[in-house]
Design an enzyme around this catalytic site. Structure first.
Site, PDB file in Angstrom:
ATOM      1  N   LYS A  22       0.844  -1.208   0.000  1.00 25.59           N
ATOM      2  CA  LYS A  22       0.000   0.000   0.000  1.00 25.59           C
ATOM      3  C   LYS A  22       0.875   1.253   0.000  1.00 25.59           C
ATOM      4  O   LYS A  22       0.673   2.158  -0.800  1.00 25.59           O
ATOM      5  CB  LYS A  22      -0.900  -0.007   1.245  1.00 25.59           C
ATOM      6  CG  LYS A  22      -1.523   1.348   1.560  1.00 25.59           C
ATOM      7  CD  LYS A  22      -2.380   1.324   2.809  1.00 25.59           C
ATOM      8  CE  LYS A  22      -1.657   1.545   4.111  1.00 25.59           C
ATOM      9  NZ  LYS A  22      -1.341   2.935   4.456  1.00 25.59           N
ATOM     10  N   ASN A  23       1.846   1.292   0.914  1.00 25.52           N
ATOM     11  CA  ASN A  23       2.605   2.533   1.083  1.00 25.52           C
ATOM     12  C   ASN A  23       3.609   2.800  -0.034  1.00 25.52           C
ATOM     13  O   ASN A  23       4.144   3.897  -0.130  1.00 25.52           O
ATOM     14  CB  ASN A  23       3.306   2.549   2.455  1.00 25.52           C
ATOM     15  CG  ASN A  23       2.295   2.766   3.570  1.00 25.52           C
ATOM     16  OD1 ASN A  23       1.136   3.087   3.308  1.00 25.52           O
ATOM     17  ND2 ASN A  23       2.723   2.589   4.807  1.00 25.52           N
ATOM     18  N   CYS A 116      -4.539  13.146  12.855  1.00 21.64           N
ATOM     19  CA  CYS A 116      -5.192  11.847  12.718  1.00 21.64           C
ATOM     20  C   CYS A 116      -5.017  11.064  14.006  1.00 21.64           C
ATOM     21  O   CYS A 116      -4.366  11.538  14.929  1.00 21.64           O
ATOM     22  CB  CYS A 116      -4.696  11.102  11.476  1.00 21.64           C
ATOM     23  SG  CYS A 116      -3.224  10.157  11.716  1.00 21.64           S
ATOM     24  N   ARG A 121       0.815  14.948  12.841  1.00 22.95           N
ATOM     25  CA  ARG A 121       1.306  14.706  11.485  1.00 22.95           C
ATOM     26  C   ARG A 121       1.332  15.939  10.573  1.00 22.95           C
ATOM     27  O   ARG A 121       0.644  15.984   9.548  1.00 22.95           O
ATOM     28  CB  ARG A 121       0.520  13.567  10.843  1.00 22.95           C
ATOM     29  CG  ARG A 121       0.559  12.304  11.669  1.00 22.95           C
ATOM     30  CD  ARG A 121      -0.123  11.161  11.012  1.00 22.95           C
ATOM     31  NE  ARG A 121       0.617  10.598   9.902  1.00 22.95           N
ATOM     32  CZ  ARG A 121       0.189   9.564   9.189  1.00 22.95           C
ATOM     33  NH1 ARG A 121      -0.947   9.003   9.472  1.00 22.95           N
ATOM     34  NH2 ARG A 121       0.907   9.102   8.190  1.00 22.95           N
ATOM     35  N   VAL A 123       2.891  18.737   7.765  1.00 17.28           N
ATOM     36  CA  VAL A 123       3.603  18.538   6.490  1.00 17.28           C
ATOM     37  C   VAL A 123       4.599  19.679   6.254  1.00 17.28           C
ATOM     38  O   VAL A 123       4.934  20.007   5.128  1.00 17.28           O
ATOM     39  CB  VAL A 123       2.626  18.403   5.290  1.00 17.28           C
ATOM     40  CG1 VAL A 123       1.867  17.090   5.364  1.00 17.28           C
ATOM     41  CG2 VAL A 123       1.670  19.580   5.197  1.00 17.28           C
ATOM     42  N   ASP A 304       5.054   0.869  12.014  1.00 19.91           N
ATOM     43  CA  ASP A 304       3.877   0.169  11.499  1.00 19.91           C
ATOM     44  C   ASP A 304       3.792  -1.290  11.957  1.00 19.91           C
ATOM     45  O   ASP A 304       2.825  -1.983  11.641  1.00 19.91           O
ATOM     46  CB  ASP A 304       3.851   0.225   9.955  1.00 19.91           C
ATOM     47  CG  ASP A 304       3.539   1.622   9.457  1.00 19.91           C
ATOM     48  OD1 ASP A 304       3.078   2.455  10.250  1.00 19.91           O
ATOM     49  OD2 ASP A 304       3.763   1.884   8.249  1.00 19.91           O
ATOM     50  N   ARG A 396      -8.562  -0.390   4.658  1.00 19.18           N
ATOM     51  CA  ARG A 396      -7.675   0.577   4.002  1.00 19.18           C
ATOM     52  C   ARG A 396      -6.315  -0.038   3.720  1.00 19.18           C
ATOM     53  O   ARG A 396      -5.605   0.454   2.839  1.00 19.18           O
ATOM     54  CB  ARG A 396      -7.471   1.799   4.903  1.00 19.18           C
ATOM     55  CG  ARG A 396      -8.737   2.551   5.173  1.00 19.18           C
ATOM     56  CD  ARG A 396      -8.456   3.760   6.004  1.00 19.18           C
ATOM     57  NE  ARG A 396      -7.469   4.613   5.334  1.00 19.18           N
ATOM     58  CZ  ARG A 396      -7.039   5.755   5.809  1.00 19.18           C
ATOM     59  NH1 ARG A 396      -7.497   6.192   6.951  1.00 19.18           N
ATOM     60  NH2 ARG A 396      -6.160   6.470   5.153  1.00 19.18           N
TER      61      ARG A 396
END
Ligand code: EPU
Length: 417
Positions: A22-23, A116, A121, A123, A304, A396
């Site tokens: 996914k990432n 989140c 988080r 940017v 993760d 997800r």
């Protein structure tokens, strides 16, 4: 909202195929904005976040279809440089279209992602890097409005090896004028996979996988065919699933090299792992013992996998510690594991885990993707029935989770509520 019902305490045995990452797939899909020809991507997982990214690409004026493989076509004159809040708030990775839109169109209007479940988080490092390349930003009604003439190569030193920041800058630098040097860049395999994809499209990137990446900007990028790397976090999660249920799994399409830190800690705990021709065989081995884990940027132990190894350590002999250094709020699974009988205490960034003999099934609530995975793992090991609520997080990030686990013997089903 669906929930998962798991009847636990069944050893998992057999073979599982690890899906595409996914990432890695998310930035690669957004990098297609840079390519003037069609891109064909293999090994892209079928996940909610991938569907959202394809929707975003269509909103930006690209053609994007998933039909076995994914084909993306981003013709220059049709592109619209706007990523609306409705989409960005459902998937933070949307902010990765900022670099490609600025590089290709000289303009980007991208909703600023909010906080989140796992932390605030920001940017800021993405924006600071793009500013060094000549972009200017304003914040208007919650949107970042970026403008630039052709981006110019720059020497950028990241304060922290941010994964998304490195990816945004890599994409922007590929079409910039002159050379960009990214120092203290993220070394995650997903960043390397993105750089390899960009190079397949004609970019000139060197040093990916190290902390200094050099990019010679080119005038245009072409389409390409490319295979996304296997999902190392999905693989790590299934390694733990085999061990926590005292079963034995062979994971296909999985390389131990990308999972070094996880493999090292699992072996320290007493897990038996062997690399095969195209995958990894794993089983419990001797008794499990608690160990000390600290999450770090790659090649350190991945944040993760923190929740999953915690679920496993909760059943080990003795105690162990876990320190989370990447996100400020990534222990939301702890109180849910405690509901299942775990003995875990958290103080700031640190958790002390004292092993218990058995988890007991309970209804538990998932708060983010990897927290949800840890609750599923605990449920697979637990005595009795576990209900994992709010499983949209799992959808997800884990392709066909129940089907894959059922295939190796788990008693797990999705129930609509
Ligand atoms: N950070 C800043 N400023 C920035 C960027 C990051 O302060 O401009 C901070 C973040 O707040 C965080 C830390 O730096 O505390 C790490 O953030 P990073 O940018 O490295 O992470 P990311 O790009 O937002 C990706 C993955 C995450 C994974 C992290 C770390 C994707 C789409 N997401 O996030 O994956 O945890 O790298 O490896 O690639 C997941 O899959 O469950 C997941 C959360």
């Amino acid at each position: 909202m669906d929930k998962l019902v798991i009847e636990g305490n069944v050893p998992l045995r057999g073979r599982l195929r690890v899906s595409g990452s996914k990432n890695a797939a998310l930035p690669i899909l957004l990098a297609c904005i840079l390519a003037e020809g069609p891109v064909r991507l293999r090994n892209v997982p079928k996940l909610k976040d991938i569907a959202t990214t394809l929707q975003l690409l269509r909103m930006l004026g690209c053609g994007a279809e998933q039909n076995g493989e994914i084909v993306v076509t981003c013709v220059g004159q049709n592109l619209i440089p706007e990523a609306p809040y409705d989409l960005v708030r459902t998937m933070r990775a949307s902010v990765l279209c900022l670099g490609p839109l600025l590089a290709r169109l000289g303009k980007a209007v991208v909703a600023l992602p909010g906080g989140c479940a796992i932390g605030s988080r920001p940017v800021d490092l993405h924006l600071r890097g793009l500013e060094r390349m000549g972009a200017t930003f304003e914040l208007e009604a919650g949107n970042i409005i970026g403008r630039c003439k052709r981006l110019k190569g720059a020497h950028i030193h990241f304060d922290f090896p941010t994964v998304g920041g490195t990816e945004n800058l890599l994409m922007a630098a590929s079409l910039a004028e002159g050379e960009t040097i990214l120092e203290n860049a993220a070394r995650e395999p997903e960043v390397t996979n993105l750089a390899d994809f960009l190079n397949a499209c004609g970019a000139k990137i060197q040093g990916q996988g190290t902390s200094i990446i050099r990019v010679q900007g080119v005038d245009r990028l072409n389409g390409a065919e490319f295979g996304v790397m296997p999902d190392r976090i999905e693989a790590g999660t299934y390694l733990v699933a085999a061990v926590i249920t005292d079963g034995e799994l062979y994971l296909e399409n999985c390389s131990m090299a990308d999972l070094d830190a996880v493999v090292y800690k699992l072996r320290e705990m007493g897990v038996w792992l062997q690399e095969g021709k195209s995958g990894v065989l794993v089983k419990r081995g001797t008794n499990l013992v608690g160990v000390d884990v600290m999450t770090q940027p790659f090649p350190g132990f991945p944040t993760d996998m923190q929740a999953q190894i915690m679920a496993l350590m909760g059943l080990a002999d003795g105690s162990g510690t876990i320190k989370e250094t990447i996100f400020e709020n990534r222990f939301m699974h702890v109180q849910e594991l405690v509901r299942m009988g775990a003995r875990i205490k958290v103080s700031g960034q640190n958790a002390v885990v004292r092993g218990v003999d058995q988890y007991i099934g309970a209804p538990v609530m998932a708060s983010d993707l990897r927290a949800s995975a840890s609750l599923v793992l605990a449920g697979l090991a637990a005595k009795g029935s576990t209900e994992v609520l709010r499983i949209y997080h799992l959808d997800r990030g884990y392709e066909e989770l129940e089907a894959k686990l059922s295939q190796v013997g788990a008693r797990i089903r999705r129930v609509a509520q």
